[in-house]
Structures are given as C-alpha cells and as structure tokens.
Design an enzyme around this catalytic site. Sequence first.
Site, PDB file in Angstrom:
ATOM      1  N   ASP A 144       0.750  -1.208  -0.027  1.00  0.00           N
ATOM      2  CA  ASP A 144       0.073  -0.049   0.100  1.00  0.00           C
ATOM      3  C   ASP A 144       1.094   1.313  -0.132  1.00  0.00           C
ATOM      4  O   ASP A 144       1.686   1.563   1.008  1.00  0.00           O
ATOM      5  CB  ASP A 144      -1.181  -0.063   1.248  1.00  0.00           C
ATOM      6  CG  ASP A 144      -2.084   1.036   1.218  1.00  0.00           C
ATOM      7  OD1 ASP A 144      -1.966   1.780   0.055  1.00  0.00           O
ATOM      8  OD2 ASP A 144      -3.194   0.478   1.761  1.00  0.00           O
ATOM      9  N   ASP A 145       0.636   1.996  -0.975  1.00  0.00           N
ATOM     10  CA  ASP A 145       1.325   3.526  -1.079  1.00  0.00           C
ATOM     11  C   ASP A 145       2.666   3.323  -1.030  1.00  0.00           C
ATOM     12  O   ASP A 145       3.806   4.216  -0.490  1.00  0.00           O
ATOM     13  CB  ASP A 145       0.965   4.213   0.134  1.00  0.00           C
ATOM     14  CG  ASP A 145      -0.528   4.762   0.081  1.00  0.00           C
ATOM     15  OD1 ASP A 145      -1.133   4.413  -0.973  1.00  0.00           O
ATOM     16  OD2 ASP A 145      -0.753   5.492   0.779  1.00  0.00           O
ATOM     17  N   CYS A 200      -6.207   3.786  -3.821  1.00  0.00           N
ATOM     18  CA  CYS A 200      -6.360   2.292  -3.462  1.00  0.00           C
ATOM     19  C   CYS A 200      -7.623   1.829  -3.918  1.00  0.00           C
ATOM     20  O   CYS A 200      -7.643   0.697  -4.646  1.00  0.00           O
ATOM     21  CB  CYS A 200      -6.435   2.567  -1.878  1.00  0.00           C
ATOM     22  SG  CYS A 200      -5.323   3.279  -0.867  1.00  0.00           S
ATOM     23  N   HIS A 258     -11.306  -2.657   1.186  1.00  0.00           N
ATOM     24  CA  HIS A 258     -11.399  -1.356   0.500  1.00  0.00           C
ATOM     25  C   HIS A 258     -12.526  -1.261  -0.638  1.00  0.00           C
ATOM     26  O   HIS A 258     -12.109  -0.230  -1.633  1.00  0.00           O
ATOM     27  CB  HIS A 258     -10.090  -0.636   0.571  1.00  0.00           C
ATOM     28  CG  HIS A 258     -10.335   0.837   0.593  1.00  0.00           C
ATOM     29  ND1 HIS A 258      -9.227   1.959   0.032  1.00  0.00           N
ATOM     30  CD2 HIS A 258     -11.335   1.867   1.200  1.00  0.00           C
ATOM     31  CE1 HIS A 258      -9.724   3.139   0.808  1.00  0.00           C
ATOM     32  NE2 HIS A 258     -10.888   3.079   0.930  1.00  0.00           N
ATOM     33  N   HIS A 317       1.143   2.162   4.059  1.00  0.00           N
ATOM     34  CA  HIS A 317       0.136   3.473   4.477  1.00  0.00           C
ATOM     35  C   HIS A 317       0.279   4.174   5.810  1.00  0.00           C
ATOM     36  O   HIS A 317       0.900   3.508   6.786  1.00  0.00           O
ATOM     37  CB  HIS A 317      -1.166   2.744   4.318  1.00  0.00           C
ATOM     38  CG  HIS A 317      -2.388   3.830   3.820  1.00  0.00           C
ATOM     39  ND1 HIS A 317      -2.758   4.796   4.854  1.00  0.00           N
ATOM     40  CD2 HIS A 317      -3.023   3.789   2.839  1.00  0.00           C
ATOM     41  CE1 HIS A 317      -3.791   5.578   4.169  1.00  0.00           C
ATOM     42  NE2 HIS A 317      -3.872   5.074   2.790  1.00  0.00           N
ATOM     43  N   ASP A 373      -0.162  -0.857  -4.921  1.00  0.00           N
ATOM     44  CA  ASP A 373      -1.218  -0.405  -5.519  1.00  0.00           C
ATOM     45  C   ASP A 373      -1.365   0.918  -6.062  1.00  0.00           C
ATOM     46  O   ASP A 373      -2.315   1.253  -6.809  1.00  0.00           O
ATOM     47  CB  ASP A 373      -2.391  -0.511  -4.338  1.00  0.00           C
ATOM     48  CG  ASP A 373      -2.212   0.581  -3.141  1.00  0.00           C
ATOM     49  OD1 ASP A 373      -1.080   1.003  -2.990  1.00  0.00           O
ATOM     50  OD2 ASP A 373      -3.249   0.914  -2.402  1.00  0.00           O
ATOM     51  N   ASN A 374      -0.231   1.728  -5.852  1.00  0.00           N
ATOM     52  CA  ASN A 374      -0.547   3.278  -6.389  1.00  0.00           C
ATOM     53  C   ASN A 374       1.095   3.872  -6.121  1.00  0.00           C
ATOM     54  O   ASN A 374       1.792   3.123  -5.038  1.00  0.00           O
ATOM     55  CB  ASN A 374      -1.398   4.240  -6.133  1.00  0.00           C
ATOM     56  CG  ASN A 374      -1.833   3.899  -4.601  1.00  0.00           C
ATOM     57  OD1 ASN A 374      -2.933   3.484  -4.245  1.00  0.00           O
ATOM     58  ND2 ASN A 374      -1.105   4.762  -3.870  1.00  0.00           N
TER      59      ASN A 374
END
Length: 551
Positions: A34-35, A73, A129, A218, A287-288
Amino acid sequence: MYLIKVSQFCLVLVGVASWCNAEKKPNIVMIVADDVGWNDVGFHGSNQINTPNIDALGLNGIYFDRYYAQQSCTPSRSALLTGRYPIRLGYQGLPINPGENRSISHDFWTLPKALKGLGYMNHLVGKWHLGSASKNFTPQAYGYDSHYGYLDGFVSYFDHDIQSDGHLGKDMYSDHQPLTNTTGEYFTDMVTRRSIEVIKNHPQEKPLHLVISHLAAHTGKSTGDMDGVLEVASDEYNDKKYGYIPDKIRRMYAEIVERMDTSIGDVVEALDRKGILDNTIIVFFSDNGAPTNGFFKNRGSNFPFRGIKLSLFEGGVRVPAVVYSSKFKNKGRIYKNLFHITDWAPTLYSAAGGDASKLGLDGANQWTNLVYDSKLVKRDEILLNIDEVEGYSGLIKGRYKLINSTFGDGDETFNNYTGEVSVNRPYNVRKVLMSKTNRALGNCKTLNQEKLLLALRKKMTMPNCRPNVDTLKCPGECLFDLKEDPCESKDISKKLPRVTENLRNRLQIFNDERKPQLNRPVDPNSNPQHCNGFWYPWMDEDGCWFDSHQI
Ligand SMILES: *[C@@H]1O[C@H](CO)[C@@H](O)[C@H](O)[C@H]1NC(C)=O
Ligand SMILES: *[C@@H]1O[C@H](CO)[C@@H](O)[C@H](O)[C@H]1NC(C)=O
Ligand SMILES: *[C@@H]1O[C@H](CO)[C@@H](O)[C@H](O)[C@H]1NC(C)=O
Ligand SMILES: *[C@@H]1O[C@H](CO)[C@@H](O)[C@H](O)[C@H]1NC(C)=O
C-alpha cells in the site's frame, strides 16, 4: 565439485517436481503493498531501504518495467478484482470512506469467483477497501472463502482503528467476527501469521489463491498525517538503524517497508515448507505511487518521476512490480511490455486453465508472454483513468501519454517532482542472495546471480531527469514521449498535434463509455458507537455481531 553436485541434485528435484505437478493447477499468491513508491525498492536503485526478498523474487522471476496501477487504493483494488477499468464500475473517484454506502455490482465477473469455478480456495488477508456497508459488499460476496483483516482503507498499525466523519472505530475482522483481542499486535505481523496459517492448513488436493493485502506502508493514524508511522518502532530504534536517512518520517517508513519485505520472505518459506513453492505463482506490486506529501503523506519516493498518489503522472501510477513462477522459461529478466493492474485477472485466470478471451475484460492476458519470454500479446494502450468529478484524465498509447488536466489543478504537492533521495548507501547484494526468498528459490542458480542482479538493476535505474519549469503546471492538455522523456518534463502536444488528437479521440471514446462515479457522503447511521466501537455493516439488520451474539 560441490557446486556441480548441488546443481545436479537440484536438477533432479526440479525434474521430479515439474513431472509431479504436470496436471496440477498453479497456486497463486498475490502480495499487494500500500502506497509504496517506485524508488522505495532495492531493485530500482534505492539503497536507503532494503527489500531483499522482493528483489530476490524478481531475480528468480521477472521484474516489470512499465507496470501501471490506478492512481489510488479503491480504484486499483476494483481493477484487480474485476479485470476492468474503474470507469466501467463507477469506481474511478476518490477512495471509499468508512461509513460510505458503495459497492461493486454483483453482475461483474471477478477473479476469485472465476477461480472458485476452477476448484480454487480463495483467501484474502489484510485490506479490502471495496465496500463495507453490508456483508453483501464484503470479500465473501465476491468469491473469497475467507477474509482476515480490515474492510476500509487503512487502520492504525497497533490499535487497528480508523476515523471517519469525526467517529473513531475499530476495523479488524475475521470473517465478519470482530477481533477484540488483537489490539497491540503489529498488523504486518498479523498478516504474516495468518498467511502462514492459511498456507499450512491448505488442503493439498485443492489449488490455492491467496491475496495478501498489506497495510504497509500506508500511514496508520486517522489524522492521515505523518504521525501515522511514528508508532511503528521507537524513535531511538529507528534513529539508530536508519540514521543515514535524514528525514525522521522516512526512517519510520523504511522500517515499515523492510518489515513487509521480511513478511514476504516468511511467506515464501512457508510455501517451500508446505512443498508447493514450485507450483506457485507469486506476484508483488504496489497499489499506487507513494504519497510523499499531502493527504496520508508517508515520505515514500517516486523519484525521479513526477507526481504522487492520486496524480496520473508516472509517480502516481507507475509502480514497482515483480512476478515469480517456476514455469518461466527465461528467469531473471525485465519485462518491457506495458502491463496494467487489470491484466492480472485474465493473466492469472488463464494460468489457472480458464479461458479469459470471451469475458470482455479491459485487462490483457499476458501469461504466454510471461512464460515464454515472447511478444505475442501486445498491450499498446492503457486508460490511466477519467475522474469526471475531480476533472482530470490520462491515457497511454505506445510511447506517448496524454494528460488532460491534473489532480488539484496543477497543485505542486501532487504534480511536481518530489521525494529525491539524497543520501544513499551501497546496495547490499549479499542481503538479496542470502534472503529467505532467494534461499528457497535460488538454490539451483549459477554463481552469476550477483552479476545478473547488478546488471538488471542498472537497466532499471532511471537516468535522473530534471524538471522543466515551463511545463510544471500542465493546466490543460499535455503530451509526453515516455520513451525519450520518462520523467514528463516536456509537453510536446503542440509539436505533435496529430498524435495528440489520436490520443484525445481514444480518451473521448472511453469517456463516452464511462459510468458516473458512485461516491457518496458518509452515512451517519454507520457510527461505530452503535456497535461497541467497531465499524460494522450497518445497512444489515444483523450487521453488528459480538461473540456470535447479535447486539
Ligand atoms: C445504498 O446504495 C444503494 C444504491 O447503490 C441505494 O439503493 C440504497 O438506498 C443506499 N442505502 C442507503 C441506506 O443509503
Ligand atoms: C482471538 O480471538 C479469536 C476468536 O475470537 C481466536 O480464534 C484467537 O485465538 C484469539 N487470539 C488470541 C491471541 O487470543
Ligand atoms: C478533458 O478534460 C476536460 C475537463 O475535465 C473535459 O471537459 C474534456 O471532456 C476532457 N477531454 C477528453 C478528450 O476527455
Ligand atoms: C518543483 O520541483 C522542482 C524540482 O524539485 C523545484 O526546483 C521547484 O522549486 C518546485 N516548484 C515549486 C513551486 O515548489
């Protein structure tokens, strides 16, 4: 002599294993960070953060070069689940808030449901999410046999709570049963423990699909600010271990990323112990891009790309990714073809023996390319996104990229170059070679692993590109040549009007097909105070459950 013996031994083992597994469907383990930014993994050239297990996965498999996720996300996870662009689902907008009534229509094909049809057991560990207002919106309703983790966007690493609309509540579940006894346990450790349990308890006769969806890296605190990472380890610990990193927050971030990497090594080891590693496809990606600054800033780095999470510049969407399978004919290579997050659904479905060709997905099935190191499947275009509410969109075609307005109207925070890593140490090759992952996968490799790793890494390290202040804003339409200018510093839309028009027409076609986004305000009825301080599926009559009793 010893080496020859070792490699002969391995050859025999590999031979037997592939013969045994000839008719078995592959297990699929997908690990989602994540992130985490482009510049935060060792194999892209960052020496600040050690990611030996991730680096080793690619070294024994494939490193992606042009791998694109969505800009944040919820859109990314919807694309992964369905193999469709978020604009098809109404999921192209800002991520879901706790207490928001939103869900993906059950009419859509999903990967877990399709794999279930092929006999797979599907498990989700960690973040979902994609909707939590009703049990009917949660992982089990889309094909997962189990879910352990949280349903909303993030939780704090130890307390497992999240704030929305002024309400603070816990979000930690095992199959809709609130977990009241996990407070204080570091979430990455919970992910590791559960993942290993799933692998250990998995019945050998069934193929396994396990999605490990990390909270790392995150931010954890609901203020959405940098203090979210401060709770991970003591300041003294981090200052000592990561003293070479000048930014205090980035030291915390480095610890979070390294602990996720360690978790990956433990999972690979568990697959090995179970005796199923040789028949398992392992995927890792973020994810990004990292939100270096702005909302939920974690000080991750997408440098030398411009832009951060939510931006459609490379920094927001071009992310680190690797894949491993023993079936790959040519291991330890870089995949140069465009690859989009929607491609996993058809690619993995096809690897599992399904026919992805008639599903009408946006994703391209690239399994043959990956296995045979071929270029049979050509993905020439990626719709990056169209967010009609925030008013920005982007599309890649071949070497070109069209940006039509930017997130936050050119706001520097989201669109500038940021996160340059000024202090580096030497890359620790030995750590990669000695990692649990490499020890499990790399036994049979030649002595050349070190040379290969350094050569691949060199190829994947972007030459530093310098910003061109004239195009920093890109207020309307900008065209970039990603081949010549991967850092998007020169707008060439005026120079190449026909290319610009071609990409604009493609974007317009997608825009005509777009569903309106389904974002909603937070429903006050969702207040976790109605359910012992837990966020819960408040739209269900029996949404609040504790100790198997309805409250
Ligand atoms: C939730 O959303 C659905 C449509 O997506 C709508 O029909 C329903 O009325 C909404 N429920 C609440 C309580 O807002
Ligand atoms: C926490 O509770 C769950 C069920 O509610 C149980 O399965 C688990 O063993 C408990 N964990 C600990 C550490 O007590
Ligand atoms: C470009 O963005 C503007 C403003 O959001 C929008 O009105 C227009 O339709 C977009 N153009 C295309 C080709 O999508
Ligand atoms: C944008 O980034 C460049 C390169 O880091 C920097 O020189 C410039 O000052 C930044 N612009 C603003 C307005 O912050």
